[in-house]
Design a protein around this motif. Structure first.
Motif, PDB file in Angstrom:
ATOM      1  N   GLU A  66       0.824  -1.205   0.000  1.00 28.79           N
ATOM      2  CA  GLU A  66       0.000   0.000   0.000  1.00 28.79           C
ATOM      3  C   GLU A  66       0.863   1.261   0.000  1.00 28.79           C
ATOM      4  N   ASP A  67       0.560   2.156  -0.884  1.00 23.47           N
ATOM      5  CA  ASP A  67       1.217   3.458  -0.882  1.00 23.47           C
ATOM      6  C   ASP A  67       0.284   4.420  -1.607  1.00 23.47           C
ATOM      7  N   ASN A  68      -0.341   5.266  -0.844  1.00 21.12           N
ATOM      8  CA  ASN A  68      -1.294   6.188  -1.457  1.00 21.12           C
ATOM      9  C   ASN A  68      -0.583   7.463  -1.828  1.00 21.12           C
ATOM     10  N   TRP A  69      -1.033   8.042  -2.904  1.00 15.98           N
ATOM     11  CA  TRP A  69      -0.351   9.201  -3.429  1.00 15.98           C
ATOM     12  C   TRP A  69      -1.197  10.441  -3.196  1.00 15.98           C
ATOM     13  N   GLU A  70      -0.511  11.531  -2.882  1.00 19.76           N
ATOM     14  CA  GLU A  70      -1.245  12.760  -2.629  1.00 19.76           C
ATOM     15  C   GLU A  70      -0.391  13.935  -3.074  1.00 19.76           C
ATOM     16  N   TRP A  71      -0.983  14.870  -3.767  1.00 17.60           N
ATOM     17  CA  TRP A  71      -0.300  16.104  -4.136  1.00 17.60           C
ATOM     18  C   TRP A  71      -1.216  17.252  -3.732  1.00 17.60           C
ATOM     19  N   PRO A  72      -1.088  17.696  -2.481  1.00 16.84           N
ATOM     20  CA  PRO A  72      -2.043  18.682  -1.955  1.00 16.84           C
ATOM     21  C   PRO A  72      -2.080  19.951  -2.808  1.00 16.84           C
ATOM     22  N   VAL A  73      -0.905  20.368  -3.317  1.00 12.04           N
ATOM     23  CA  VAL A  73      -0.855  21.592  -4.116  1.00 12.04           C
ATOM     24  C   VAL A  73      -1.718  21.454  -5.378  1.00 12.04           C
ATOM     25  N   GLY A  74      -1.875  20.238  -5.880  1.00  8.04           N
ATOM     26  CA  GLY A  74      -2.706  20.034  -7.063  1.00  8.04           C
ATOM     27  C   GLY A  74      -4.112  19.563  -6.705  1.00  8.04           C
ATOM     28  N   GLY A  75      -4.427  19.547  -5.414  1.00  9.23           N
ATOM     29  CA  GLY A  75      -5.740  19.044  -4.997  1.00  9.23           C
ATOM     30  C   GLY A  75      -5.968  17.637  -5.523  1.00  9.23           C
ATOM     31  N   ALA A  76      -4.894  16.843  -5.540  1.00 12.27           N
ATOM     32  CA  ALA A  76      -4.970  15.534  -6.193  1.00 12.27           C
ATOM     33  C   ALA A  76      -4.551  14.430  -5.237  1.00 12.27           C
ATOM     34  N   GLY A 135      -4.719   9.782  -4.853  1.00 16.22           N
ATOM     35  CA  GLY A 135      -5.156   8.495  -5.356  1.00 16.22           C
ATOM     36  C   GLY A 135      -4.703   7.406  -4.409  1.00 16.22           C
ATOM     37  N   VAL A 136      -5.204   6.197  -4.635  1.00 14.47           N
ATOM     38  CA  VAL A 136      -4.761   5.078  -3.816  1.00 14.47           C
ATOM     39  C   VAL A 136      -3.979   4.119  -4.698  1.00 14.47           C
ATOM     40  N   GLY A 137      -3.127   3.367  -4.087  1.00 12.82           N
ATOM     41  CA  GLY A 137      -2.360   2.424  -4.898  1.00 12.82           C
ATOM     42  C   GLY A 137      -1.256   1.752  -4.119  1.00 12.82           C
ATOM     43  N   TRP A 138      -0.212   1.448  -4.838  1.00 13.85           N
ATOM     44  CA  TRP A 138       0.883   0.667  -4.247  1.00 13.85           C
ATOM     45  C   TRP A 138       2.233   1.224  -4.670  1.00 13.85           C
ATOM     46  N   GLN A 139       3.227   0.902  -3.860  1.00 11.51           N
ATOM     47  CA  GLN A 139       4.578   0.923  -4.371  1.00 11.51           C
ATOM     48  C   GLN A 139       4.886  -0.532  -4.714  1.00 11.51           C
ATOM     49  N   VAL A 140       5.429  -0.730  -5.886  1.00 13.36           N
ATOM     50  CA  VAL A 140       5.731  -2.096  -6.292  1.00 13.36           C
ATOM     51  C   VAL A 140       7.160  -2.390  -5.872  1.00 13.36           C
ATOM     52  N   MET A 141       7.301  -3.419  -5.036  1.00 10.99           N
ATOM     53  CA  MET A 141       8.609  -3.770  -4.489  1.00 10.99           C
ATOM     54  C   MET A 141       9.142  -5.004  -5.215  1.00 10.99           C
ATOM     55  N   LEU A 142      10.335  -4.879  -5.760  1.00 13.94           N
ATOM     56  CA  LEU A 142      10.961  -6.008  -6.427  1.00 13.94           C
ATOM     57  C   LEU A 142      12.253  -6.306  -5.674  1.00 13.94           C
ATOM     58  N   ASP A 143      12.313  -7.450  -5.040  1.00 18.85           N
ATOM     59  CA  ASP A 143      13.467  -7.831  -4.210  1.00 18.85           C
ATOM     60  C   ASP A 143      13.826  -6.703  -3.246  1.00 18.85           C
ATOM     61  N   GLY A 144      12.812  -6.102  -2.647  1.00 20.56           N
ATOM     62  CA  GLY A 144      13.047  -5.081  -1.637  1.00 20.56           C
ATOM     63  C   GLY A 144      13.272  -3.696  -2.196  1.00 20.56           C
ATOM     64  N   GLN A 145      13.295  -3.562  -3.505  1.00 19.06           N
ATOM     65  CA  GLN A 145      13.508  -2.255  -4.127  1.00 19.06           C
ATOM     66  C   GLN A 145      12.188  -1.719  -4.674  1.00 19.06           C
ATOM     67  N   GLU A 146      11.882  -0.464  -4.356  1.00 21.87           N
ATOM     68  CA  GLU A 146      10.694   0.132  -4.945  1.00 21.87           C
ATOM     69  C   GLU A 146      11.020   0.489  -6.388  1.00 21.87           C
ATOM     70  N   ILE A 147      10.279  -0.091  -7.330  1.00 22.16           N
ATOM     71  CA  ILE A 147      10.583   0.187  -8.729  1.00 22.16           C
ATOM     72  C   ILE A 147       9.472   0.955  -9.434  1.00 22.16           C
ATOM     73  N   THR A 148       8.294   0.951  -8.852  1.00 20.93           N
ATOM     74  CA  THR A 148       7.161   1.592  -9.530  1.00 20.93           C
ATOM     75  C   THR A 148       6.177   2.114  -8.501  1.00 20.93           C
ATOM     76  N   GLN A 149       5.555   3.225  -8.883  1.00 22.47           N
ATOM     77  CA  GLN A 149       4.447   3.754  -8.111  1.00 22.47           C
ATOM     78  C   GLN A 149       3.199   3.516  -8.957  1.00 22.47           C
ATOM     79  N   PHE A 150       2.245   2.825  -8.393  1.00 17.08           N
ATOM     80  CA  PHE A 150       1.042   2.441  -9.139  1.00 17.08           C
ATOM     81  C   PHE A 150      -0.143   3.081  -8.428  1.00 17.08           C
TER      82      PHE A 150
END
Lengths: 709, 339
Positions: free
Chosen positions: B121-131, B133-148
């Motif tokens: 779980e990793d939810n994204w927020e950009w308060p300055v843009g009033g934006a 979303g919910v989603g994930w950080q994708v972890m590959l062998d302990g490394q975050e490679i993508t924000q979904f």
């Protein structure tokens, strides 16, 4: 009777939300089945199902699914015979003949007029009809009702995903599986129609659908698709794998993985098919503080730390993977994880060294740019307030006899918040305080200063210890009291479920420190030192009374009535309060004590009914041998012993002594009529009772002890 | 001809090609990086504005993202002033969006059977843009490679349909593929003829050094404040004019409907957005220079938020009016979502 299996297939659900959702889904399904009379004995006999009985339900979850299995579900609701009430007999019949009202009622209930019964109600005689409501099939009911239960599940954070926003759920629903026995329940939710198909581990099993034959085969069919659906089984699998991996670490005597229940829980909800990988890092990183290393591993990477037989951190970590490790993939996965950890440790080392270029003492000025709260100014201002408050508390504690290093407290208060300006705390906010303490120690400040800074946020939760030193306790008290008093002064006190500044938690910590540290400080010392003005102090006192009550009940497990009784004479010293409450709890088992408590209640009632206010006038000396006289003499003896016991805080003894007054009290109530017509005698007797209630009530208001039953 | 580059993990540019090809083959418009300073691919109008309104769109682009405060003079092997995101926006997200994402990993040479992948779980927020979303950080062998992320709100407005956003951190992924401790050792290019390698450091180190120096030491604070104020003033003026140009009632009652509707269509919302982005970048530079006190910070962020959220509102309104009046729509690729 068939079993019911219901599974919701989802994109990865946040780990923190799974356990409660899993429990809620089971609760909802069972409540639905109970409500619709689809649970319990065979269709023929039909004993009333106990709605609280949950023994027939099982629930499962993985990050990609929630599932429940309820055994013994009726395929059909029983037919329900109901008695419905119709019009009053006097309206329904005129001259012995049914009226239009009677006929209408008969039509409505589908019963011939001749079969209508007469029942007697408090309002008179009424017509009644016995009707049979045909039971519906479980299939039909579940298809209609189950979607509602799913939609009502609570999620801390929901989302929309389908155009038109028809529903919100935690994550997109990918499939539904719903079987009653071997039959598919035709329910729908979120645009998905339930079938018997589910999916296994994304990588190990792949996309091939799995058709579940019947509810009973679910767990084993999932197991062969590399999904352990049972959370406890998965947790055990992880624990065993952690043990095994630790044992296999070469050259560490007595190696252990660091127990961390919360972390085990988190990784359990991140895997469908867990395995454990051992990795290592360069021992040179062990020169960094253990707190930093463990936080990086636990909070950022969800790794378990490993320690040797002496509890010293080893240069290894354990990572829980969501895939079976093989000779082929293990080296690759290990290498990746080790590289990430290396980068993280490198960062931490960089920050650790970088921050030390500006020692904490030089960071005090930087706090002017860090806002504590917009109306209360910067952390620099707060630190000054805390220093002043701590100085007053130290004086009060010293007056009580506590030994304290006032200079150390002052320096700790000055530096306590400076770690907020460090890069390391910006990176690892959960380590604030701890980082400050570590820097203080490494910058040559005395251990009493460093420890006080290190411990300042203790206790952060019920399981934490209080600060190790008296200096740390004073700092923790002053810091929190400053926050609470100032927030209250701004009108930002907690109300109902709203407590945005976590003031209740701060209040709980204060109460615990006062009750558990040897400081000779009372709540009043804190209030007078921090809050100007009667009105503010009154609000704070009311707030703290709730916290004290909470502490006695939740923290010390004291019964409600005992808490009420010991708080009634005033709170004063919390240590004293705890001692009194402990003694009262223990004395509750004694019959004499309960009798005295009951007598206290009686005395207070009499005094209240007489609206008696002692004028402080003459204390009549009742002659010896009369019930009043004997009671008076006994009271005198008891009071002097109780007084001595109070001095030494031997409340157990005090209560034993108080209980010995029972025969005289009993005799008094048996033989004496308090409300004598002669006002002089009456006043004298009332005054005697008032003295007893007042004199012995300083330990507890015994009248509040529940004695009945 | 046997290639000298065989059996090597993807180079940095091959990684970019592979991902672009993958998403192109799944129906994405391939857009070029936005040619303005942005802190993240999300801030490009191709994400921030296109997620508004009902038109389906699948789009992908690489976005160099500048974060002045993250610069480390090229001395930290894992932190950059400017990193590259590969941004994919899928509106609405296809049902199999997670599978598509996993296929894209296969397309860059990641065999999932040989790795440990988790969606945390990793939810994204950009308060300055009033934006947010919910989603994930994708972890590959302990490394975050993508924000979904599944976008839920933008410019303070609920989105319908929502968009799926996939943000690949290209440096991290390249580091992962090539198994390197330092970003600067990433092989950017391997000459197919000679096998000669050019590293990320050779291509970009001087940028990191100079822009770190600029952001931390050289950028002129009074000028930056002036820039911020000027851009803000112009953006605000445009937002005000939008109020009259994009007034539905006035347009409906216009005596010159053709002209007024054309004026509405041509109203430079995108220009206003660029001015807001300029403000945002000036703010980031001031922040890196340590020129914004904590007390000022909240106020300046609120000013920028007003601009960005204001632009989002007029963008949504302009699009709505264009649809309502059936004016010719601006070049807005409309594609069926990939299945």
């Amino acid at each position: 009777m068939p079993d019911l299996l219901f599974e919701i297939g989802l994109e990865e659900v946040p780990a923190r939300m799974i356990a409660s959702a899993q429990a809620e889904l089971l609760r909802r399904v069972q409540a639905l089945l109970a409500r619709e009379q689809l649970l319990g004995g065979s269709d023929a006999e039909m004993p009333a199902p106990d709605p609280t009985d949950r023994s027939n339900g099982l629930s499962y979850s993985t990050p990609r699914r929630l599932a429940v299995l309820v055994q013994g579900v009726r395929a059909q609701q029983p037919d329900i015979t109901e008695e419905i009430t119709g019009p009053a007999v006097k309206i329904a019949f005129k001259d012995g003949k049914p009226t239009a009202a009677a006929e209408a009622f008969a039509r409505k209930s589908g019963v011939p007029v001749a079969d209508l019964k007469t029942i007697t109600t408090p309002k008179g005689e009424y017509l009644a009809a016995a009707t049979v409501r045909k039971g519906r099939s479980a299939m039909e009911l579940l298809a209609a009702e189950l979607p509602r239960e799913v939609a009502a599940l609570y999620w801390a954070k929901n989302m929309y995903w389908r155009p038109g926003k028809p529903e919100r759920f935690v994550r997109p629903v990918l499939w539904l599986l719903c079987l009653l026995g071997e039959e598919i329940v035709p329910m729908e939710f979120a645009g998905r129609r339930a079938g018997r198909v589910t999916y296994g581990h994304r990588v190990l099993h792949g996309e091939a659908p799995i058709a579940i034959r019947e509810p009973a085969s679910y767990v084993s069919q999932m197991e062969s698709a590399f999904v352990v659906v049972d959370v406890e089984a998965r947790r055990q699998k992880i624990r065993k794998a952690l043990d095994r991996a630790t044992r296999a670490i070469p050259a560490i005597v007595g190696a252990r993985w660091r127990e961390d229940e919360a972390l085990v829980d988190a990784v359990t909800h991140l895997c469908e098919w867990p395995d454990v990988l051992t990795g290592s890092f360069e021992p040179a990183y062990l020169a960094l503080p253990e707190e930093v290393l463990v936080t990086v591993m636990r909070d950022h990477q969800k790794y378990f730390a490993v320690e040797d037989g002496d509890g010293k951190l080893a240069a290894h970590f354990l990572a829980v993977t969501n895939i079976a490790l093989t000779v082929e993939n293990a080296p690759i996965i290990r290498q990746g994880n080790e590289r990430v950890l290396r980068a993280r440790f490198n960062d931490a080392r960089f920050f650790w060294e970088f921050d030390q270029r500006i020692p904490l003492v030089d960071r005090v000025a930087l706090l002017e740019n860090v806002t504590f709260q917009k109306d209360l100014g910067s952390y620099a201002k707060k630190s000054e307030r805390v220093r002043a408050l701590a100085a007053v508390l130290i004086e009060a504690a010293k007056a009580g006899g506590a030994a304290l290093d006032a200079t150390a407290v002052d320096q700790a208060a000055l530096l306590a918040k400076t770690d907020l300006t460090t890069e390391l705390v910006k990176e690892f906010t959960e380590l604030q305080g701890i980082i400050g303490g570590l820097y203080a120690a490494s910058q040559g400040l005395s251990s009493s200063v460093a420890d006080a800074i290190y411990d300042q946020y203790l206790p952060a939760s019920a399981g934490d210890a209080i600060p190790r030193s008296a200096e740390g306790c004073i700092l923790g008290l002053a810091d929190r009291m400053d926050t609470i008093a100032n927030m209250f002064a701004l009108g930002m006190e907690p109300s109902g479920s709203k407590d945005p500044f976590a003031l209740r938690r701060a209040g709980n910590a204060i109460v615990r420190i006062l009750a558990e540290a040897n400081l000779w400080l009372g709540l009043n010392d804190l209030l007078t030192a921090s809050a100007p003005g009667e009105e503010l102090r009154a609000r704070l006192l009311a707030f703290f009374m709730e916290r004290v009550e909470f502490y006695l009940r939740e923290g010390r497990g004291q019964a409600y009535d005992v808490v009420q009784a010991v708080m009634a004479p005033g709170v004063g010293s919390l240590r004293d309060l705890c001692a009194r409450s402990q003694a009262v709890s223990e004395a509750r088992g004694s019959e004499d004590f309960l009798a005295v408590s009951a007598a206290f209640k009686r005395m207070k009632n009499i005094l209240a009914q007489a609206e008696f206010a002692p004028s402080g006038g003459t204390i009549l000396a009742f002659p010896k041998g009369t019930p009043e006289g004997d009671l008076q003499i006994k009271y005198g003896e008891v009071l002097s012993i109780v007084g001595r016991c109070r001095e030494s805080q031997d409340y157990r003894k005090a209560l034993e002594v108080i209980a010995t007054i029972r025969p005289q009290v009993d005799a008094f109530f048996e033989k004496v009529m308090v409300m004598d017509p002669n006002p002089e005698i009456r006043e004298g007797r009332l005054l005697l009772l008032a003295m007893i209630v007042g004199g012995l009530g300083t330990i507890a208001d015994f009248s509040k002890i529940v004695t009945a039953g | 001809m046997p290639s000298v580059v065989a059996n090597h993990p993807l180079t940095f540019q091959e990684l970019l090609f592979a991902l672009q090809r993958f998403w192109s083959e799944h129906g994405c418009v391939l857009q070029q990086p936005y040619d303005l300073e942005v802190g993240a691919g999300t801030m490009s109008p191709d994400t921030f504005l296109r997620v508004l309104g009902p038109e389906p769109i699948h789009i992908a682009y690489a976005q160099p993202s500048r974060r002045p405060a993250d610069g480390r003079y090229g001395e930290n092997p894992n932190r950059l002033f400017r990193h590259t995101q590969l941004q994919v926006i899928l509106k609405p997200p296809p049902e199999n969006v997670q599978d598509l994402y996993l296929q894209s990993l296969e397309a860059i040479g990641i065999d999932l059977a040989q790795h440990d992948i988790k969606f945390e779980e990793d939810n994204w927020e950009w308060p300055v843009g009033g934006a947010w979303g919910v989603g994930w950080q994708v972890m590959l062998d302990g490394q975050e490679i993508t924000q979904f992320t599944y976008f839920q709100q933008c410019g303070g407005m609920d989105l319908d349909p929502i968009s799926g956003e996939i943000t690949y951190g290209l440096e991290r992924i390249a580091q992962f593929l090539q198994d390197l401790d330092s970003i600067y050792d990433i092989v950017w290019l391997r000459d197919p003829a000679s096998g000669r390698e050019l590293t990320y450091g050779q291509v970009r180190l001087y940028e990191e050094q100079q822009f770190s120096a600029y952001s931390f030491d050289y950028a002129d604070i009074p000028s930056l404040w002036q820039h911020l104020n000027l851009y803000e003033a112009e953006c605000k003026a445009l937002l005000e004019r939008a109020g009259t140009t994009l007034d539905e009632k006035k347009l409906a009652a216009s005596e010159n409907p053709r002209g007024d509707r054309l004026a509405a269509l041509r109203f430079p919302t995108l220009g206003a957005y660029e001015l807001a982005l300029k403000c945002s970048h000036a703010f980031n530079l001031l922040d890196a220079r340590g020129a914004i006190s904590v007390t000022e910070r909240v106020g300046v962020m609120a000013r920028i938020r007003n601009l960005i959220v204001g632009v989002a509102r007029i963008y949504a309104e302009q699009q709505r009016l264009n649809r309502a009046f059936e004016a010719p729509t601006p070049a807005q690729p409309e594609l069926e979502p990939a299945r």
